[in-house]
Design an enzyme around this catalytic site. Sequence first.
Site: not given
Ligand code: ADE
Length: 252
Positions: A13, A80, A190-191, A214
């Site tokens: 990234e 996501g 997640m951050e 995703d």
């Molecule tokens: N970062 C990218 N895709 C993710 C997902 N499905 N869940 C949590 N963090 C992500």
Amino acid sequence: MKRLAILGALHEEIADLLAAMEPGATVHRIAMRDFHVGTLWGTPCVIALSRIGKVAASATASIVIREFDVSRVIFTGLAGGLHADVEVGDVVVASTLMQHDMDARPLFDQHEIPLLGRVCFDADAGMSKLLRDSAVTFTQAFTHASPGAATQAMPTVHHGLIATGDRFVSHNDEAQVLRKRLPTALCVEMEGAAMAQVCYEFGVPFAVLRVISDRADHAAKTDFTAFLENVARVYSAGILSPLLKSGALLDG
Ligand code: ADE
């Protein structure tokens, strides 16, 4: 002049950003992380790999703010898609962020950050507008330059709520629960909200830029991995470089 901090959770990234730093950059190792200090496209910067998750992001944000004379922080990476309108390849710029896994009930309301009295942390409006404008320009050029572009939908640049938690969401059921509980959340990662909380507590303006890798479903692992390997680095560098070159994120 104070620096701009750019953080990412995974090497891919931030790889193109590190490669583009002007010669003479120095590396400072603190708490098992490398902080790359130098100039990126004319802007004094510190770039760091936070690693994944809320604790990792909080520690990294605290270090850049305390140790590297930082006036702004940008977090860049993948996410996501949660909202029905948010598709793989789209860009999300946060207007505000929250921690979807914070739950100190019955002591506090669900999602409330205990003793801070708030759920959401607002991104800096000016920085976020610059990122959105640059993302629109980049996605248009990127789509036109890609093979098969005529059949591809143009990626959309969204602006809104990002939900952060210490979970990689990779099941439809879990994604559905989040969609129901947080109908306005555009994406999950997640951050972001952890970094946002640290920036809020230090009074440092921040922005979060996420590219959708995703749909937080059963295919998330495969989609995420392919996207990370092939596209992640192109997006962050492609969106950030014109901004930094224009001097729009120079301090003062
Ligand atoms: N970062 C990218 N895709 C993710 C997902 N499905 N869940 C949590 N963090 C992500």
